[in-house]
Design a protein around this motif. Structure first.
Motif, PDB file in Angstrom:
ATOM      1  N   GLU A 182      -9.675  -7.372  13.188  1.00 18.09           N
ATOM      2  CA  GLU A 182      -9.752  -5.906  13.068  1.00 18.09           C
ATOM      3  C   GLU A 182      -8.685  -5.029  12.244  1.00 18.09           C
ATOM      4  N   LYS A 183      -7.530  -5.519  12.425  1.00 17.23           N
ATOM      5  CA  LYS A 183      -6.428  -4.834  11.675  1.00 17.23           C
ATOM      6  C   LYS A 183      -6.440  -5.463  10.422  1.00 17.23           C
ATOM      7  N   TYR A 184      -6.903  -6.442  10.026  1.00 19.68           N
ATOM      8  CA  TYR A 184      -7.034  -6.793   8.559  1.00 19.68           C
ATOM      9  C   TYR A 184      -8.057  -6.290   8.133  1.00 19.68           C
ATOM     10  N   ARG A 185      -9.162  -6.092   8.408  1.00 17.43           N
ATOM     11  CA  ARG A 185     -10.298  -5.221   8.337  1.00 17.43           C
ATOM     12  C   ARG A 185      -9.856  -3.690   7.653  1.00 17.43           C
ATOM     13  N   ARG A 186      -9.383  -3.282   8.525  1.00 18.50           N
ATOM     14  CA  ARG A 186      -8.907  -1.983   8.420  1.00 18.50           C
ATOM     15  C   ARG A 186      -7.901  -1.832   7.220  1.00 18.50           C
ATOM     16  N   ILE A 187      -7.018  -2.752   7.162  1.00 15.31           N
ATOM     17  CA  ILE A 187      -6.029  -2.907   5.902  1.00 15.31           C
ATOM     18  C   ILE A 187      -6.955  -2.832   4.633  1.00 15.31           C
ATOM     19  N   LEU A 188      -8.017  -3.838   4.525  1.00 14.66           N
ATOM     20  CA  LEU A 188      -8.669  -4.017   3.225  1.00 14.66           C
ATOM     21  C   LEU A 188      -9.655  -2.911   3.021  1.00 14.66           C
ATOM     22  N   GLU A 189     -10.052  -2.067   4.074  1.00 11.92           N
ATOM     23  CA  GLU A 189     -10.596  -0.926   3.953  1.00 11.92           C
ATOM     24  C   GLU A 189      -9.969   0.225   3.074  1.00 11.92           C
ATOM     25  N   ALA A 190      -8.575   0.231   3.553  1.00 12.08           N
ATOM     26  CA  ALA A 190      -7.612   1.225   3.054  1.00 12.08           C
ATOM     27  C   ALA A 190      -7.419   0.787   1.620  1.00 12.08           C
ATOM     28  N   TYR A 191      -7.368  -0.387   1.402  1.00 10.89           N
ATOM     29  CA  TYR A 191      -7.296  -0.820   0.052  1.00 10.89           C
ATOM     30  C   TYR A 191      -8.331  -0.293  -0.899  1.00 10.89           C
ATOM     31  N   GLN A 192      -9.616  -0.642  -0.353  1.00 10.35           N
ATOM     32  CA  GLN A 192     -10.839  -0.265  -0.887  1.00 10.35           C
ATOM     33  C   GLN A 192     -10.742   1.286  -1.219  1.00 10.35           C
ATOM     34  N   ILE A 193     -10.550   2.120  -0.544  1.00 15.72           N
ATOM     35  CA  ILE A 193     -10.338   3.473  -0.659  1.00 15.72           C
ATOM     36  C   ILE A 193      -9.386   3.881  -1.767  1.00 15.72           C
ATOM     37  N   GLU A 194      -8.309   3.124  -1.680  1.00 15.97           N
ATOM     38  CA  GLU A 194      -7.312   3.507  -2.697  1.00 15.97           C
ATOM     39  C   GLU A 194      -7.581   3.158  -4.182  1.00 15.97           C
ATOM     40  N   MET A 195      -8.569   2.112  -4.021  1.00 16.54           N
ATOM     41  CA  MET A 195      -9.020   1.515  -5.317  1.00 16.54           C
ATOM     42  C   MET A 195      -9.982   2.551  -5.916  1.00 16.54           C
ATOM     43  N   ASP A 196     -10.628   3.287  -4.947  1.00 17.45           N
ATOM     44  CA  ASP A 196     -11.751   4.062  -5.401  1.00 17.45           C
ATOM     45  C   ASP A 196     -11.182   5.343  -5.860  1.00 17.45           C
ATOM     46  N   ARG A 210      -4.116  10.155   2.539  1.00 21.93           N
ATOM     47  CA  ARG A 210      -3.444   8.856   2.231  1.00 21.93           C
ATOM     48  C   ARG A 210      -2.492   8.649   3.184  1.00 21.93           C
ATOM     49  N   LEU A 211      -1.385   9.448   3.314  1.00 19.49           N
ATOM     50  CA  LEU A 211      -0.228   8.996   3.962  1.00 19.49           C
ATOM     51  C   LEU A 211      -0.579   8.990   5.521  1.00 19.49           C
ATOM     52  N   ALA A 212      -1.369   9.928   5.958  1.00 13.11           N
ATOM     53  CA  ALA A 212      -2.088   9.878   7.339  1.00 13.11           C
ATOM     54  C   ALA A 212      -2.780   8.441   7.944  1.00 13.11           C
ATOM     55  N   ARG A 213      -3.591   7.842   6.753  1.00 13.71           N
ATOM     56  CA  ARG A 213      -3.991   6.668   6.929  1.00 13.71           C
ATOM     57  C   ARG A 213      -3.171   5.610   6.920  1.00 13.71           C
ATOM     58  N   LEU A 214      -2.206   5.697   6.057  1.00 11.88           N
ATOM     59  CA  LEU A 214      -1.098   4.866   6.210  1.00 11.88           C
ATOM     60  C   LEU A 214      -0.397   4.491   7.562  1.00 11.88           C
ATOM     61  N   LEU A 224       0.658  -1.204   0.094  1.00  9.06           N
ATOM     62  CA  LEU A 224       0.065  -0.024  -0.041  1.00  9.06           C
ATOM     63  C   LEU A 224       0.863   1.274   0.073  1.00  9.06           C
ATOM     64  N   GLU A 225       1.819   1.236   0.748  1.00 10.40           N
ATOM     65  CA  GLU A 225       2.940   2.397   0.732  1.00 10.40           C
ATOM     66  C   GLU A 225       3.405   2.660  -0.504  1.00 10.40           C
ATOM     67  N   GLU A 226       3.755   1.502  -1.078  1.00 12.98           N
ATOM     68  CA  GLU A 226       4.662   1.634  -2.348  1.00 12.98           C
ATOM     69  C   GLU A 226       3.676   2.245  -3.556  1.00 12.98           C
ATOM     70  N   GLN A 227       2.401   1.862  -3.539  1.00 16.30           N
ATOM     71  CA  GLN A 227       1.388   2.315  -4.504  1.00 16.30           C
ATOM     72  C   GLN A 227       1.067   3.779  -4.131  1.00 16.30           C
ATOM     73  N   ILE A 228       1.206   4.196  -2.959  1.00 19.37           N
ATOM     74  CA  ILE A 228       0.757   5.541  -2.785  1.00 19.37           C
ATOM     75  C   ILE A 228       2.011   6.467  -3.118  1.00 19.37           C
ATOM     76  N   LYS A 229       3.050   6.099  -2.909  1.00 21.77           N
ATOM     77  CA  LYS A 229       4.388   6.751  -3.428  1.00 21.77           C
ATOM     78  C   LYS A 229       4.453   6.714  -4.916  1.00 21.77           C
ATOM     79  N   GLN A 230       4.012   5.862  -5.513  1.00 20.23           N
ATOM     80  CA  GLN A 230       4.123   5.914  -7.048  1.00 20.23           C
ATOM     81  C   GLN A 230       3.061   6.423  -7.819  1.00 20.23           C
ATOM     82  N   ASP A 231       1.899   6.602  -7.083  1.00 16.75           N
ATOM     83  CA  ASP A 231       0.854   7.234  -7.662  1.00 16.75           C
ATOM     84  C   ASP A 231       0.684   8.800  -7.777  1.00 16.75           C
ATOM     85  N   LYS A 232      -0.294   9.272  -8.283  1.00 20.21           N
ATOM     86  CA  LYS A 232      -0.512  10.618  -8.568  1.00 20.21           C
ATOM     87  C   LYS A 232      -0.730  10.947  -6.901  1.00 20.21           C
TER      88      LYS A 232
END
Length: 145
Positions: free
Chosen positions: A75-89, A55-59, A40-48
């Motif tokens: 709960e940790k896994y759920r929150r990570i998947l939620e962050a991935y969903q937000i990134e996809m959006d 996004r960095l605060a969420r990470l 997720l961190e790599e995706q954010i750094k490479q993205d616009k």
């Protein structure tokens, strides 16, 4: 009665086996979650840099959540998947917001993004415009017409 006792012993053996498998799965899930955060961190750094501060605060929040023993792995896994969903959006939506951009100096600008296709910014006085250059990983300036 012997049949009932034998069946209960089989059930206890089955439950013990399942518990051992749960522990093995749990030991594999935690490293997977750390790998997901790194991805997720790599995706954010490479993205616009769309809403980059958010996004960095969420990470950072997810990273600080990981060592907390009082939060379940589920709960940790759920929150990570939620962050991935937000990134996809971010790749699917149109949005606008106001934030600072760095174009040699920090300037507050209105920004507009169309998924991951385009990111443009306009100075508040509407005299300067920028578009994100994916190859140079920075904004390129245009002047108002």
């Amino acid at each position: 009665m012997q049949a009932v006792v034998a069946n209960q012993e089989e059930e206890m053996t089955s439950i013990d086996t399942q518990l051992q498998q749960i522990n093995a799965t749990r030991q594999g899930v935690v490293p997977l979650m750390y790998q997901m955060l790194a991805g997720l961190e790599e995706q954010i750094k490479q993205d616009k840099p769309i809403r980059i501060e958010t996004r960095l605060a969420r990470l950072d929040e997810l990273k600080s959540l990981m060592p907390q023993a009082d939060v379940s792995d589920a709960e940790k896994y759920r929150r990570i998947l939620e962050a991935y969903q937000i990134e996809m959006d971010y790749g699917l939506k149109l949005g606008s917001y106001r934030s600072l951009i760095n174009v040699g100096s920090d300037i507050e600008a209105e920004q507009l993004y169309l998924g991951r296709l385009a990111l443009v910014a306009r100075s508040l006085d509407r005299h300067q415009y920028w578009s994100w250059d994916i190859n140079q990983k920075r904004g390129s300036l245009s002047t108002a017409l």
